[in-house]
Write an enzyme that holds these catalytic residues in place. Structure first.
Site, PDB file in Angstrom:
ATOM      1  N   ARG A  15       0.826  -1.204   0.000  1.00  7.11           N
ATOM      2  CA  ARG A  15       0.000   0.000   0.000  1.00  7.11           C
ATOM      3  C   ARG A  15       0.867   1.264   0.000  1.00  7.11           C
ATOM      4  O   ARG A  15       2.051   1.218   0.295  1.00  7.11           O
ATOM      5  CB  ARG A  15      -0.920   0.005   1.226  1.00  7.11           C
ATOM      6  CG  ARG A  15      -1.991  -1.062   1.205  1.00  7.11           C
ATOM      7  CD  ARG A  15      -2.689  -1.177   2.552  1.00  7.11           C
ATOM      8  NE  ARG A  15      -1.818  -1.771   3.565  1.00  7.11           N
ATOM      9  CZ  ARG A  15      -2.172  -1.966   4.835  1.00  7.11           C
ATOM     10  NH1 ARG A  15      -3.383  -1.615   5.233  1.00  7.11           N
ATOM     11  NH2 ARG A  15      -1.333  -2.522   5.693  1.00  7.11           N
ATOM     12  N   LYS A  75       1.679   2.085   7.457  1.00  2.00           N
ATOM     13  CA  LYS A  75       2.035   1.331   8.648  1.00  2.00           C
ATOM     14  C   LYS A  75       2.951   2.137   9.556  1.00  2.00           C
ATOM     15  O   LYS A  75       3.542   3.136   9.163  1.00  2.00           O
ATOM     16  CB  LYS A  75       2.721   0.013   8.258  1.00  2.00           C
ATOM     17  CG  LYS A  75       1.799  -0.967   7.547  1.00  2.00           C
ATOM     18  CD  LYS A  75       0.558  -1.304   8.357  1.00  2.00           C
ATOM     19  CE  LYS A  75       0.863  -2.089   9.608  1.00  2.00           C
ATOM     20  NZ  LYS A  75      -0.353  -2.370  10.415  1.00  2.00           N
ATOM     21  N   TYR A  94      -1.292   4.415  10.718  1.00  2.00           N
ATOM     22  CA  TYR A  94      -1.709   3.431  11.712  1.00  2.00           C
ATOM     23  C   TYR A  94      -0.534   3.242  12.667  1.00  2.00           C
ATOM     24  O   TYR A  94       0.554   2.824  12.255  1.00  2.00           O
ATOM     25  CB  TYR A  94      -2.045   2.089  11.056  1.00  2.00           C
ATOM     26  CG  TYR A  94      -3.327   2.080  10.264  1.00  2.00           C
ATOM     27  CD1 TYR A  94      -4.561   2.264  10.894  1.00  2.00           C
ATOM     28  CD2 TYR A  94      -3.318   1.876   8.882  1.00  2.00           C
ATOM     29  CE1 TYR A  94      -5.740   2.250  10.172  1.00  2.00           C
ATOM     30  CE2 TYR A  94      -4.501   1.866   8.154  1.00  2.00           C
ATOM     31  CZ  TYR A  94      -5.710   2.055   8.808  1.00  2.00           C
ATOM     32  OH  TYR A  94      -6.880   2.057   8.090  1.00  2.00           O
ATOM     33  N   HIS A  96      -0.969   1.762  16.186  1.00  2.00           N
ATOM     34  CA  HIS A  96      -1.199   0.551  16.996  1.00  2.00           C
ATOM     35  C   HIS A  96      -0.191   0.466  18.149  1.00  2.00           C
ATOM     36  O   HIS A  96       0.488  -0.547  18.335  1.00  2.00           O
ATOM     37  CB  HIS A  96      -1.109  -0.699  16.119  1.00  2.00           C
ATOM     38  CG  HIS A  96      -2.175  -0.769  15.069  1.00  2.00           C
ATOM     39  ND1 HIS A  96      -3.516  -0.861  15.364  1.00  2.00           N
ATOM     40  CD2 HIS A  96      -2.101  -0.750  13.707  1.00  2.00           C
ATOM     41  CE1 HIS A  96      -4.225  -0.904  14.243  1.00  2.00           C
ATOM     42  NE2 HIS A  96      -3.397  -0.829  13.224  1.00  2.00           N
ATOM     43  N   GLU A 118      -6.230   4.800  13.534  1.00  2.59           N
ATOM     44  CA  GLU A 118      -7.196   3.904  14.183  1.00  2.59           C
ATOM     45  C   GLU A 118      -7.988   4.550  15.314  1.00  2.59           C
ATOM     46  O   GLU A 118      -8.965   3.966  15.797  1.00  2.59           O
ATOM     47  CB  GLU A 118      -6.508   2.632  14.690  1.00  2.59           C
ATOM     48  CG  GLU A 118      -5.545   2.838  15.841  1.00  2.59           C
ATOM     49  CD  GLU A 118      -4.109   3.097  15.398  1.00  2.59           C
ATOM     50  OE1 GLU A 118      -3.209   2.965  16.249  1.00  2.59           O
ATOM     51  OE2 GLU A 118      -3.899   3.437  14.216  1.00  2.59           O
ATOM     52  N   ASP A 270      -2.886  -6.843  14.891  1.00  2.41           N
ATOM     53  CA  ASP A 270      -2.325  -5.489  14.990  1.00  2.41           C
ATOM     54  C   ASP A 270      -2.368  -4.975  16.420  1.00  2.41           C
ATOM     55  O   ASP A 270      -1.532  -4.165  16.815  1.00  2.41           O
ATOM     56  CB  ASP A 270      -3.112  -4.516  14.097  1.00  2.41           C
ATOM     57  CG  ASP A 270      -2.515  -4.418  12.700  1.00  2.41           C
ATOM     58  OD1 ASP A 270      -1.288  -4.406  12.594  1.00  2.41           O
ATOM     59  OD2 ASP A 270      -3.282  -4.370  11.723  1.00  2.41           O
TER      60      ASP A 270
END
Length: 366
Positions: A15, A75, A94, A96, A118, A270
């Site tokens: 991505r 990411k 993201y 996480h 998120e 995740d």
């Protein structure tokens, strides 16, 4: 504002955080966009498309990180990128952090403004930037699980849809949120027997109404989980508490009760995973065998369909990125409470309560 779009370096990641379309929008709002060469290639977007959209193509990630005030990623930053981080920089991706204590320490030490996709909220309290990837992961979980059930791959040799005269495979989905609901949809479409468990009766009622009894809906409690998981050919873990570490809902003891060659796909990886026997895997080595059960737990699962995932993600992030460019970071965070909910780290402090609790930080500070 200078926006940086580095190429993703996580194993198997395809991505990219910005499409040429989003690039054009940002440039039209007055931003300078730096895109690392080939950043979008794996998602089907070539450098020339970015150049035509007004981006400046840059030959190295180091240069992108060094010049940009706002870094857009898909990411979380990896150890190889930690050295690029600098005080005062903003990262929108993201994160996480509940499952990434080392990254959290780095962001605090470098005083990074970390905005996590998120935890950004819409006005109705939903999570618009989590939704598209949850949908992709939910649908992929059944596709992947069906594939991993094949005998030649160490699976039990069960065809999820069965054939006339044989029992269809049993898919058990724990969690009826976005990812779980899309897993159910795919499993039903493949002709499997489907059971879904959740704590929210409203979600179960909605699925029961949608599938008119085609899906078995059960309250998620230890007895129901044990009974259904023991009979599952494919178990999908889809439990999510935004920003927090996922709770363990299936114990090792229950995993041991599953038939040899059964498959577990844990979408919650995740956030640490919701199956006791789970640990992160990668696209290079996506599965491992434990207690005779095939475990799949790739944290960046949506990268398997990089173009679809990129388009879905950037369509969701575009309004927020445009807001950051148009109003500036500080004003955007002040005027949009939902975007402000995305802030996880700032000025050396953890600012998201759920992350602070998961990492053991008191009072949401360092």
């Amino acid at each position: 504002m200078i926006i940086g779009v580095p190429k993703e370096i996580k194993i198997g990641e395809t991505r990219v955080s910005m499409t040429p379309s989003l690039c054009r929008r940002c440039v039209s709002l007055g931003a300078k966009v730096l895109v690392e060469k080939s950043a979008g290639l794996s998602a089907g977007f070539v450098d020339q498309e970015y150049r035509a959209a007004g981006a400046v193509l840059v030959g190295s990630a180091r240069k992108v990180w060094a010049e940009a005030e706002l870094i857009l990623k898909v990411k979380e930053p990896l150890p190889a990128e930690y050295g690029f981080l600098r005080a005062g920089q903003t990262i929108f991706t993201y994160l996480h952090l509940a499952a990434g204590p080392e990254l959290a320490k780095v962001l605090l030490k470098k005083r990074i403004l970390g905005i996590a996709y998120e935890t950004v909220e819409a006005t109705d309290g939903s999570y618009p930037l989590l939704k598209p990837m949850s949908q992709v992961a939910g649908r992929l979980s059944i596709q992947i699980g069906a594939y991993r059930l094949q005998s030649q791959l160490g699976g039990s040799g069960v065809l999820l849809g069965g054939i006339p005269g044989t029992m269809p495979g049993h898919v058990v989905v724990i969690g009826a949120g976005n990812s779980g609901a899309h897993a159910v949809q795919m499993a039903v479409g493949m002709g499997a027997r489907v059971t879904v468990l959740d704590l929210d009766m409203r979600k179960l009622e909605a699925l029961d109404a949608e599938y008119r009894g085609r899906v078995v809906t059960l309250m998620s409690n230890p007895a129901n989980i044990e009974h259904e998981v023991a009979d599952a050919d494919l178990l999908v873990g889809a439990v999510l508490i935004p920003a927090a570490k996922a709770p363990t809902v299936v114990s090792r003891r229950v995993v041991k009760m599953m038939r040899p060659g059964s498959v577990i796909v844990d979408i919650a990886i995740d956030q640490g995973g919701c199956i006791e026997t789970i640990r992160p895997t990668s696209h290079e080595k996506p599965t491992y065998l434990e207690h005779g059960v095939v475990h799949y737990a790739v944290p960046n699962m949506p990268a398997l369909v990089g173009r679809t995932s990129t388009i879905g993600l950037t369509q969701a992030t575009e309004p927020f990125v445009a807001l950051l460019v148009h109003k500036g970071i500080e004003r955007a965070l002040t005027e949009h409470p939902g975007l402000a909910k995305g802030v996880n780290t700032r000025d050396g402090k953890i600012t998201c309560e759920a992350v602070a609790r998961a990492l053991g930080y008191q009072g949401s500070t360092n």
